[in-house]
Scaffold this motif. Structure first.
Motif, PDB file in Angstrom:
ATOM      1  N   PRO A  34      64.192  48.911  46.122  1.00 32.34           N
ATOM      2  CA  PRO A  34      62.818  48.624  45.550  1.00 32.34           C
ATOM      3  C   PRO A  34      62.804  47.960  43.961  1.00 32.34           C
ATOM      4  CG  PRO A  34      63.888  50.983  45.642  1.00 32.34           C
ATOM      5  CD  PRO A  34      65.018  50.308  46.072  1.00 32.34           C
ATOM      6  N   ALA A  35      62.147  47.463  43.630  1.00 29.47           N
ATOM      7  CA  ALA A  35      61.800  46.636  42.041  1.00 29.47           C
ATOM      8  C   ALA A  35      60.671  46.496  42.316  1.00 29.47           C
ATOM      9  CB  ALA A  35      62.472  44.796  42.270  1.00 29.47           C
ATOM     10  N   GLN A  36      60.812  46.862  40.331  1.00 26.07           N
ATOM     11  CA  GLN A  36      58.986  47.191  39.875  1.00 26.07           C
ATOM     12  C   GLN A  36      58.659  45.830  39.336  1.00 26.07           C
ATOM     13  OE1 GLN A  36      59.327  50.394  36.625  1.00 26.07           O
ATOM     14  NE2 GLN A  36      60.833  48.663  35.659  1.00 26.07           N
ATOM     15  N   ASP A  37      58.903  44.618  39.526  1.00 26.79           N
ATOM     16  CA  ASP A  37      58.707  43.215  38.794  1.00 26.79           C
ATOM     17  C   ASP A  37      59.788  42.134  39.517  1.00 26.79           C
ATOM     18  OD1 ASP A  37      60.765  43.665  36.787  1.00 26.79           O
ATOM     19  OD2 ASP A  37      59.448  44.241  35.760  1.00 26.79           O
ATOM     20  N   GLY A  38      59.458  41.530  38.592  1.00 32.36           N
ATOM     21  CA  GLY A  38      59.823  40.002  39.691  1.00 32.36           C
ATOM     22  C   GLY A  38      61.632  40.023  38.003  1.00 32.36           C
ATOM     23  N   ILE A  39      61.748  40.288  37.603  1.00 33.71           N
ATOM     24  CA  ILE A  39      63.369  40.538  36.355  1.00 33.71           C
ATOM     25  C   ILE A  39      64.103  41.531  37.140  1.00 33.71           C
ATOM     26  CG2 ILE A  39      64.330  40.872  34.508  1.00 33.71           C
ATOM     27  CD1 ILE A  39      61.634  38.373  33.939  1.00 33.71           C
ATOM     28  N   GLU A  40      63.574  42.545  37.135  1.00 32.11           N
ATOM     29  CA  GLU A  40      64.719  43.524  38.319  1.00 32.11           C
ATOM     30  C   GLU A  40      64.327  43.003  39.815  1.00 32.11           C
ATOM     31  OE1 GLU A  40      64.914  48.125  39.884  1.00 32.11           O
ATOM     32  OE2 GLU A  40      62.603  47.290  39.316  1.00 32.11           O
ATOM     33  N   ALA A  41      63.895  42.280  40.600  1.00 24.66           N
ATOM     34  CA  ALA A  41      64.080  42.014  41.589  1.00 24.66           C
ATOM     35  C   ALA A  41      65.274  40.684  41.821  1.00 24.66           C
ATOM     36  CB  ALA A  41      62.819  41.426  42.154  1.00 24.66           C
ATOM     37  N   LEU A  42      64.990  39.733  40.650  1.00 25.74           N
ATOM     38  CA  LEU A  42      66.597  38.254  40.722  1.00 25.74           C
ATOM     39  C   LEU A  42      67.495  39.296  40.435  1.00 25.74           C
ATOM     40  CD1 LEU A  42      64.664  35.891  38.954  1.00 25.74           C
ATOM     41  CD2 LEU A  42      64.883  35.906  40.831  1.00 25.74           C
ATOM     42  N   HIS A  43      67.498  40.500  38.980  1.00 24.93           N
ATOM     43  CA  HIS A  43      68.760  41.517  39.223  1.00 24.93           C
ATOM     44  C   HIS A  43      69.399  42.033  40.348  1.00 24.93           C
ATOM     45  CE1 HIS A  43      71.988  43.408  37.286  1.00 24.93           C
ATOM     46  NE2 HIS A  43      71.367  45.016  37.754  1.00 24.93           N
ATOM     47  N   LEU A  44      68.533  42.624  40.443  1.00 22.62           N
ATOM     48  CA  LEU A  44      68.710  43.284  42.585  1.00 22.62           C
ATOM     49  C   LEU A  44      70.104  42.170  43.386  1.00 22.62           C
ATOM     50  CD1 LEU A  44      66.183  46.208  42.720  1.00 22.62           C
ATOM     51  CD2 LEU A  44      69.361  46.269  42.826  1.00 22.62           C
ATOM     52  N   TYR A  45      68.932  40.907  43.168  1.00 23.77           N
ATOM     53  CA  TYR A  45      69.236  39.430  43.809  1.00 23.77           C
ATOM     54  C   TYR A  45      70.505  39.022  44.220  1.00 23.77           C
ATOM     55  CZ  TYR A  45      69.263  35.706  47.141  1.00 23.77           C
ATOM     56  OH  TYR A  45      69.932  35.052  47.707  1.00 23.77           O
ATOM     57  N   HIS A  46      70.469  39.089  42.551  1.00 24.82           N
ATOM     58  CA  HIS A  46      72.255  38.683  42.457  1.00 24.82           C
ATOM     59  C   HIS A  46      73.673  39.680  42.625  1.00 24.82           C
ATOM     60  CE1 HIS A  46      71.159  35.015  41.388  1.00 24.82           C
ATOM     61  NE2 HIS A  46      69.951  35.477  40.056  1.00 24.82           N
ATOM     62  N   GLN A  47      73.049  41.261  42.359  1.00 26.91           N
ATOM     63  CA  GLN A  47      74.252  42.084  42.158  1.00 26.91           C
ATOM     64  C   GLN A  47      73.776  42.269  43.895  1.00 26.91           C
ATOM     65  OE1 GLN A  47      72.621  45.789  40.171  1.00 26.91           O
ATOM     66  NE2 GLN A  47      74.408  47.264  40.204  1.00 26.91           N
ATOM     67  N   GLU A  48      73.056  42.576  44.749  1.00 27.04           N
ATOM     68  CA  GLU A  48      73.269  43.409  45.947  1.00 27.04           C
ATOM     69  C   GLU A  48      73.234  42.503  47.285  1.00 27.04           C
ATOM     70  OE1 GLU A  48      73.715  46.304  46.106  1.00 27.04           O
ATOM     71  OE2 GLU A  48      73.283  47.547  44.829  1.00 27.04           O
ATOM     72  N   ASN A  49      72.710  40.923  46.853  1.00 24.70           N
ATOM     73  CA  ASN A  49      72.509  39.843  48.161  1.00 24.70           C
ATOM     74  C   ASN A  49      72.085  40.546  49.367  1.00 24.70           C
ATOM     75  OD1 ASN A  49      73.328  37.463  49.149  1.00 24.70           O
ATOM     76  ND2 ASN A  49      75.181  38.421  49.988  1.00 24.70           N
ATOM     77  N   PRO A  50      70.578  40.801  49.034  1.00 24.65           N
ATOM     78  CA  PRO A  50      70.524  41.197  50.227  1.00 24.65           C
ATOM     79  C   PRO A  50      69.937  40.030  51.564  1.00 24.65           C
ATOM     80  CG  PRO A  50      68.573  40.413  48.769  1.00 24.65           C
ATOM     81  CD  PRO A  50      69.896  40.385  47.621  1.00 24.65           C
TER      82      PRO A  50
END
Length: 92
Positions: A34-50
């Motif tokens: 889960p991500a609460q905004d676009g910034i966190e989504a980008l961070h998680l995307y780069h970190q976790e590679n969903p």
């Protein structure tokens, strides 16, 4: 193999409901991120590679399409040589 699914939604109740529903129906084969905004989504995307991304295109501070979709798609193609499945939603 365990898959990763990123969910970006700024409204906590909707994010929780969506994540819980997905986890219930997808079971243990998926890790829900889960991500609460676009910034966190980008961070998680780069970190976790969903492999799958579900995001609200009307979050405060980002438009989804302009600030998330294009960078995600470009990164998936250029760096990983893999496909990412992207679902954009507008909840009202």
């Amino acid at each position: 193999m365990k898959y990763k699914l990123l969910v970006a939604e700024d409204i906590p109740e909707e994010r929780t409901a969506l994540c819980n529903t997905l986890q219930k129906h997808l079971g243990t084969q998926f890790t829900i991120l889960p991500a609460q905004d676009g910034i966190e989504a980008l961070h998680l995307y780069h970190q976790e590679n969903p492999g799958i991304v579900i995001l609200n295109i009307e979050m405060p501070g980002c438009t989804g399409l302009e600030e998330i979709t294009l960078p995600l798609m470009m990164q998936a193609e250029e760096e990983m040589g893999s496909e990412v499945r992207l679902l954009q939603v507008a909840m009202k």
